[in-house]
Enzyme design. Structure first.
Site, mmCIF file in Angstrom:
data_model
loop_
_atom_site.group_PDB
_atom_site.id
_atom_site.type_symbol
_atom_site.label_atom_id
_atom_site.label_comp_id
_atom_site.label_asym_id
_atom_site.label_seq_id
_atom_site.Cartn_x
_atom_site.Cartn_y
_atom_site.Cartn_z
ATOM 1 N N LYS A 65 0.835 -1.221 0.000
ATOM 2 C CA LYS A 65 0.000 0.000 0.000
ATOM 3 C C LYS A 65 0.861 1.258 0.000
ATOM 4 O O LYS A 65 0.590 2.199 -0.743
ATOM 5 C CB LYS A 65 -0.911 0.047 1.242
ATOM 6 N N ARG B 51 -8.997 0.780 9.273
ATOM 7 C CA ARG B 51 -8.566 -0.599 9.483
ATOM 8 C C ARG B 51 -9.598 -1.391 10.270
ATOM 9 O O ARG B 51 -9.405 -2.592 10.499
ATOM 10 C CB ARG B 51 -7.260 -0.603 10.282
ATOM 11 N N ARG C 232 12.071 -6.113 4.134
ATOM 12 C CA ARG C 232 11.762 -4.685 4.067
ATOM 13 C C ARG C 232 12.752 -3.848 4.883
ATOM 14 O O ARG C 232 13.101 -4.202 5.999
ATOM 15 C CB ARG C 232 10.339 -4.482 4.593
ATOM 16 N N ARG D 206 12.003 -2.257 10.673
ATOM 17 C CA ARG D 206 11.021 -1.848 11.686
ATOM 18 C C ARG D 206 10.780 -2.993 12.663
ATOM 19 O O ARG D 206 10.703 -4.148 12.254
ATOM 20 C CB ARG D 206 9.700 -1.480 10.999
ATOM 21 N N ARG E 39 0.045 -9.391 13.060
ATOM 22 C CA ARG E 39 -0.592 -8.309 12.297
ATOM 23 C C ARG E 39 -1.471 -8.880 11.181
ATOM 24 O O ARG E 39 -2.534 -8.343 10.882
ATOM 25 C CB ARG E 39 0.473 -7.376 11.707
#
Ligand code: AMP
Length: 215
Positions: A13, A88, A127, A160, A171
């Protein structure tokens, strides 16, 4: 143009939002980025939100809705915006409906990025992020020019905390239970389209543009 990007965490996203920002010259409104900014600045909201974020849990709806209300009132939102990572939950979507009604606005398009859990886990483990700007890279799919360093500033890239495997799984489970039902919530508005997210970044972008301009 008011666009909402829906999809799992790590589903692309943020990357797609940034490409849409350049294409349409409208701001990206990422609740994750705004929250990270608060955490960095150690504001009251940042301190409160951080405990949820570190654990891969959702920040309470009332905090998110207050934050969004304030953001959508800013002048740069007049021509449109890209909502990334918000709403969300169903209560957030209902809250957004109320805010939009007051502002006499409505969403034009909702893009669902459809990515399988296994692909997400693979993606998130690679990532890397530039903390200061929010620029995101991937060691395999979107590597920086110099390994481990930001293309623009040459600062060190970080992983992160909420991209660690166990947190990612948590998540994803929250996404399936709490966020995915939003697809059905928005379905009746006839502005939702879904795109398979397991393709090249540029191909997904082009598909989004085609759909946005044709639907
Ligand atoms: P993101 O960068 O969008 O993946 O968001 C990072 C973290 O910020 C999430 O795991 C949540 O803890 C929190 N967060 C971001 N957006 C929201 C939201 N709309 N509602 C609740 N929590 C959020």
């Amino acid at each position: 143009m008011k666009i909402l990007l829906l999809g799992p965490p790590g589903g692309g996203k943020g990357t797609q939002s940034k490409l849409l920002v350049s294409k349409f010259n409208i701001p990206q409104i990422s609740t994750g980025d705004i929250l990270r900014e608060h955490v960095k600045e150690e504001t009251q909201l940042g301190i409160e939100a951080n405990q949820y974020m570190q654990n891969g849990e959702l920040v309470p709806d009332n905090l998110i809705l207050d934050m969004i209300k304030e953001r959508l009132l800013k002048n740069d939102c007049n021509k449109g915006y890209i909502l990334d990572g918000f709403p969300r939950t169903i209560p957030q979507a209902e809250g957004l409906d109320r805010i939009l009604e007051k502002l006499n606005q409505k969403l034009d398009k909702i893009v669902v990025l459809d990515v399988k859990d296994n692909d997400i886990i693979k993606r998130m483990s690679g990532r890397r992020m530039h903390m200061e700007s929010g620029r995101v890279y991937h060691i395999e799919f979107n590597p920086p020019k110099n390994e481990g360093l930001d293309d623009v500033t040459n600062d060190k890239l970080i992983i992160r905390k909420d991209d660690q495997p166990d947190t990612v799984k948590k998540r994803l489970s929250i996404y399936h239970k709490t966020t995915k039902p939003l697809i059905e919530y928005y379905d009746s508005k006839n502005i939702v389209f879904s795109i398979k997210g397991n393709k090249k970044i540029e191909d997904i972008h082009n598909e989004i543009i085609t759909k946005i301009q044709n639907v």
